[in-house]
Design a protein around this motif. Sequence first.
Motif, PDB file in Angstrom:
ATOM      1  N   ALA A  82      -5.619   3.064  -3.375  1.00 31.32           N
ATOM      2  CA  ALA A  82      -5.592   2.895  -4.818  1.00 31.32           C
ATOM      3  C   ALA A  82      -7.007   2.748  -5.362  1.00 31.32           C
ATOM      4  N   LEU A  83      -7.150   2.931  -6.667  1.00 31.90           N
ATOM      5  CA  LEU A  83      -8.424   2.641  -7.302  1.00 31.90           C
ATOM      6  C   LEU A  83      -8.791   1.177  -7.088  1.00 31.90           C
ATOM      7  N   ASP A  84     -10.055   0.877  -7.206  1.00 33.69           N
ATOM      8  CA  ASP A  84     -10.545  -0.488  -6.976  1.00 33.69           C
ATOM      9  C   ASP A  84     -10.391  -1.327  -8.248  1.00 33.69           C
ATOM     10  N   TRP A  85      -9.135  -1.603  -8.599  1.00 35.77           N
ATOM     11  CA  TRP A  85      -8.858  -2.343  -9.835  1.00 35.77           C
ATOM     12  C   TRP A  85      -9.463  -3.731  -9.816  1.00 35.77           C
ATOM     13  N   GLN A  86      -9.707  -4.275  -8.633  1.00 31.74           N
ATOM     14  CA  GLN A  86     -10.290  -5.609  -8.546  1.00 31.74           C
ATOM     15  C   GLN A  86     -11.677  -5.662  -9.175  1.00 31.74           C
ATOM     16  N   GLN A  87     -12.308  -4.487  -9.339  1.00 34.70           N
ATOM     17  CA  GLN A  87     -13.637  -4.491  -9.950  1.00 34.70           C
ATOM     18  C   GLN A  87     -13.602  -4.911 -11.422  1.00 34.70           C
ATOM     19  N   LEU A  88     -12.422  -4.862 -12.033  1.00 34.30           N
ATOM     20  CA  LEU A  88     -12.323  -5.335 -13.411  1.00 34.30           C
ATOM     21  C   LEU A  88     -12.554  -6.837 -13.508  1.00 34.30           C
ATOM     22  N   GLY A  89     -12.515  -7.529 -12.374  1.00 34.15           N
ATOM     23  CA  GLY A  89     -12.868  -8.942 -12.351  1.00 34.15           C
ATOM     24  C   GLY A  89     -14.357  -9.175 -12.417  1.00 34.15           C
ATOM     25  N   ASP A  90     -15.142  -8.118 -12.259  1.00 35.59           N
ATOM     26  CA  ASP A  90     -16.593  -8.190 -12.382  1.00 35.59           C
ATOM     27  C   ASP A  90     -16.954  -7.885 -13.840  1.00 35.59           C
TER      28      ASP A  90
ATOM     29  N   ASP B 113       0.805  -1.222   0.000  1.00 32.22           N
ATOM     30  CA  ASP B 113       0.000   0.000   0.000  1.00 32.22           C
ATOM     31  C   ASP B 113       0.838   1.272   0.000  1.00 32.22           C
ATOM     32  N   SER B 114       2.123   1.167  -0.252  1.00 38.95           N
ATOM     33  CA  SER B 114       2.956   2.362  -0.372  1.00 38.95           C
ATOM     34  C   SER B 114       2.834   2.937  -1.780  1.00 38.95           C
ATOM     35  N   PHE B 115       3.276   4.188  -1.928  1.00 44.24           N
ATOM     36  CA  PHE B 115       3.152   4.872  -3.210  1.00 44.24           C
ATOM     37  C   PHE B 115       4.015   4.206  -4.284  1.00 44.24           C
ATOM     38  N   LEU B 116       3.521   4.247  -5.525  1.00 45.07           N
ATOM     39  CA  LEU B 116       4.399   3.994  -6.647  1.00 45.07           C
ATOM     40  C   LEU B 116       5.310   5.201  -6.835  1.00 45.07           C
ATOM     41  N   SER B 117       6.524   4.966  -7.252  1.00 40.98           N
ATOM     42  CA  SER B 117       7.440   6.073  -7.543  1.00 40.98           C
ATOM     43  C   SER B 117       7.124   6.626  -8.935  1.00 40.98           C
ATOM     44  N   TRP B 118       7.669   7.801  -9.205  1.00 33.28           N
ATOM     45  CA  TRP B 118       7.540   8.354 -10.562  1.00 33.28           C
ATOM     46  C   TRP B 118       8.045   7.334 -11.585  1.00 33.28           C
ATOM     47  N   ARG B 119       9.147   6.662 -11.270  1.00 34.57           N
ATOM     48  CA  ARG B 119       9.732   5.710 -12.215  1.00 34.57           C
ATOM     49  C   ARG B 119       8.829   4.489 -12.393  1.00 34.57           C
ATOM     50  N   GLU B 120       8.212   4.031 -11.324  1.00 37.97           N
ATOM     51  CA  GLU B 120       7.282   2.909 -11.455  1.00 37.97           C
ATOM     52  C   GLU B 120       6.051   3.312 -12.266  1.00 37.97           C
ATOM     53  N   LEU B 121       5.595   4.535 -12.079  1.00 40.99           N
ATOM     54  CA  LEU B 121       4.503   5.029 -12.914  1.00 40.99           C
ATOM     55  C   LEU B 121       4.919   5.068 -14.376  1.00 40.99           C
ATOM     56  N   ALA B 122       6.183   5.411 -14.634  1.00 40.02           N
ATOM     57  CA  ALA B 122       6.683   5.452 -16.006  1.00 40.02           C
ATOM     58  C   ALA B 122       6.651   4.079 -16.657  1.00 40.02           C
ATOM     59  N   GLU B 123       6.730   3.038 -15.863  1.00 40.94           N
ATOM     60  CA  GLU B 123       6.707   1.674 -16.397  1.00 40.94           C
ATOM     61  C   GLU B 123       5.285   1.190 -16.673  1.00 40.94           C
ATOM     62  N   GLN B 124       4.285   1.778 -16.031  1.00 41.24           N
ATOM     63  CA  GLN B 124       2.925   1.259 -16.134  1.00 41.24           C
ATOM     64  C   GLN B 124       1.961   2.199 -16.847  1.00 41.24           C
ATOM     65  N   LEU B 125       2.067   3.497 -16.570  1.00 41.74           N
ATOM     66  CA  LEU B 125       1.046   4.443 -17.006  1.00 41.74           C
ATOM     67  C   LEU B 125       1.018   4.684 -18.515  1.00 41.74           C
ATOM     68  N   PRO B 126       2.161   4.902 -19.195  1.00 46.67           N
ATOM     69  CA  PRO B 126       2.077   5.227 -20.629  1.00 46.67           C
ATOM     70  C   PRO B 126       1.354   4.176 -21.462  1.00 46.67           C
ATOM     71  N   ASP B 127       1.654   2.902 -21.250  1.00 53.12           N
ATOM     72  CA  ASP B 127       0.992   1.858 -22.031  1.00 53.12           C
ATOM     73  C   ASP B 127      -0.501   1.793 -21.715  1.00 53.12           C
ATOM     74  N   TYR B 128      -0.851   1.986 -20.450  1.00 57.51           N
ATOM     75  CA  TYR B 128      -2.265   1.946 -20.065  1.00 57.51           C
ATOM     76  C   TYR B 128      -3.040   3.057 -20.776  1.00 57.51           C
ATOM     77  N   LEU B 129      -2.500   4.247 -20.768  1.00 56.03           N
ATOM     78  CA  LEU B 129      -3.190   5.377 -21.384  1.00 56.03           C
ATOM     79  C   LEU B 129      -3.289   5.197 -22.892  1.00 56.03           C
ATOM     80  N   ALA B 130      -2.195   4.787 -23.523  1.00 56.82           N
ATOM     81  CA  ALA B 130      -2.207   4.619 -24.969  1.00 56.82           C
ATOM     82  C   ALA B 130      -3.189   3.532 -25.386  1.00 56.82           C
ATOM     83  N   ALA B 131      -3.208   2.427 -24.660  1.00 58.90           N
ATOM     84  CA  ALA B 131      -4.103   1.322 -25.015  1.00 58.90           C
ATOM     85  C   ALA B 131      -5.561   1.734 -24.903  1.00 58.90           C
TER      86      ALA B 131
END
Length: 646
Positions: free
Chosen positions: A493-501, A170-188
Motif C-alpha cells: 500500500a501507499l505509505d499513508w503513515q507519512q501523513l503523520g509527518d 495486507d490483503s487487497f481491498l475489494s471493489w466494494r471496499e474501495l467504493a466505501e473509501q475512494l469516492p469521498d477521498y477523491l471528492a474531498a
Amino acid sequence: MTEKIIHGVSLAGEEDIYLFREGTHRRIYEFLGAHLAKHEGASGTLFAVWAPAAAAAFIMGDFNSWRRESHPLSPRWDSSGIWEGFVPNVAEGCRYKFVIRTASGDLIEKSDPLAFASEKMPATASVVASPSYEWRDAEWMMMRAAKNSVDAPQSIYEMHAGSWRRRADDSFLSWRELAEQLPDYLAANGFTHVEFMPVMEHPFYGSWGYQTTGYFAPTSRYGSPEELMCLIDALHRRGVGVILDWVPSHFPTDSFGLYRFDGTALYEHEDGRRGFHPDWKSAIFNYGRSEVRCFLISSAHYWLERYHADGIRVDAVASMLYLDYSRRGGEWLPNRYGGKENLEAIDFLHELNSALYEDFEGISVTAEESTSWPAVTKPVWLGGLGFGYKWNMGWMNDFISYISQDPVYRKYAHDKLTFGMWYAYSENFVLPFSHDEVVYGKRSLFEKMPGDEWQKAANLRLALGWMLCHPGKKLLFMGGEFGQSREWCHDRALDWQQLGDARHAGIAKWFSDANNFYKAHAALWRFDQRPEGFEWIDCSDRDSGVVSFIRRGESEGELIVAAANFTPVVRVGYRIGLPRGGFWREALNSDAEIYGGSGCGNMGGVRAEKVPFHGRDYSAEMTLPPLGFLIFVSGEAETISEQEEK
C-alpha cells in the motif's frame, strides 16, 4: 439475468456475421463467448468461439469434469470460423475453457477471449457470468459530457487498485471496499476523475494489468464484475468520472490466452518483425484483420456500455503507430510505401475513435502518445487520429528535468520551463505526473526534488502548483498528493503513515487546497486549449528564477495571476506587472506555515500601483517566498483595516 432464447443454436444472425467479417461489428460480445440461454425448453449456456483454423473445437469445465473432448462444438455453416454449442444445465458461476484441436492434431486449452469473468489468478479458467447491476448514476450520465469537455476542469487521480490501500493483513481491498473509501477521498481532495490502471484480467500481477488476457473481464483479484460496477456507480454519485486504462497495443504470450489461439497466429502477425514486441516480450495485434479490429473495438465498447466508464486511456499508442518502434534496422518490415508508419494501426485508431464517439455521448478517449505525431486529437474527418486528449510527455519530461536540478543550475535550463507554451495548443493535452515516473529507480516525485527535506517538500509544492495552473488537464499518480518518499511498489500500500509527518501533511493540505481552488476557478481551465486563456507576464528572468503569468476566464472579472520563485532566495520588493489596478488578494501561497513553509508572503495581498512595468500600466512590489508558488485573485473585497488605511 434473463436467459436468451436461441433458435438453431446461435445468437449471431447473418448481419452479425457480415459485420464481423467486414470488421465493423462493435458488439461481438453479444454473440461470442458464454451466454446463459434456453434452447428447446432447457436452460443452460451457449458457447461460441472464433477459431477459423481449428480442425475441431470443444468445451470443457466443471459440468463435464474437465473432459476435453466430451462436448464438441459445431462450426457455423457460413465459413465465419465460429464454433458454437449449447450445453444444458450449465449455470452462472461455472468454470470452463475451450479446447482447440489444431490442424496438426494437437489439443490446446484456451480461456474464452470474450469471457465476462475469470477465476482468481493463478488459475486461468473462464467463468460463466451475466453481470447485471441496478445503476443509480443517471444524474451523472446526463451531465458527463460537460464534465469531460475541453472547457471543463479535469484533475485526474491515476491509481492502481491493488496498492492504494490494503487491509490490516495486507490483503487487497475489494471493489466494494474501495467504493466505501475512494469516492469521498477523491471528492474531498478536488479530483474530478479517477484513472484506473488496467482493471482487465491479467495473469502477472507485476505487469500492473498492462499484460491483458481478459479483454472483457475485470480481474477477479478484487471481487466480482458487479462489485466493480458498484465502485464506478459510487464514484459517479460522488461526482467523480472514471477513466479506464486499456491496452490494444500488445498482449502476453501465455499459452491459455490469445497467442496462437487456434494453432495459428490468429490475433497477431505470423512474422515476428510485425507480430512480436521486443520490449515487452509480447504479441502485437494484427490490425489489418477484420475480426481482430472487431474484437478490440468491441472490448472498448463493452467497458463504456456495460460498466458506464466515462473514458478510456489507450496505452502505448506510439508503439502502434511506428513499425520500427524499439527496433533496429532489419528487425522491422516497412509498409507498402516503404515507410515506417503502421498504416493498418492508423486505420484501426480512426475506426476506434469514430465508433466510440459516435456511440457514446460525453465520453473521452485519451492517447498515451510519446512522439510528435501530428493531429493526435484532431477529428478523423480533419485528418487526425480522432482522440479527445493526449498525454503531454514532452512537457512532463522537460519540467521534471528542470525541477530536479539544483536551483543554482536551473537558470541554464530555463527554456525547459517555458518551452511547453510554444506548442500548448497544438493538441488537447493532459499534463501527466504518472506511475511511469515513480518506478524502476526513477524515484518518487518527492525524492526527485533537490535539497534537504524542507527543500524537497517546498520544491514539490511548487511543482504541483505549477502543474495545476499551467494550461492543460491534470493527472497525478497516487501518493504524489502527499509526497510519498518511496518509489511506488505494486506489492504494498501507499505509505499513508507519512501523513503523520507534518511535512507530508503540509504537502497534502497544499495540494488539496490548490486542487479545489483549480476546480472552482474557471480562469484556470475554461480556455485550456485556446491562447486567450494564458498570457506571460514575464518568462525571461532566468537569473532570478522567477516566472509570472496570467490565466483568464470568460468574463473580465475572471483573472488570476501566478508567480513562481524557483530559487531558495526570498525575493523582497520584486515588481511584477499586473493587468489591472486595485487590490490583488493572495489566494494561495505554497510557503504558508499550514503547508509546512516558512510563512513568507504578502500579508494577504498587494495593491497594484499606476507604475508601468512588464509592458503593463499597473504593477506591484511583492515578496516572493523561497521555492514558492503564489496565486493572486483580482477584484475581491479587502479587509476593513485596508479600507480604513485608504
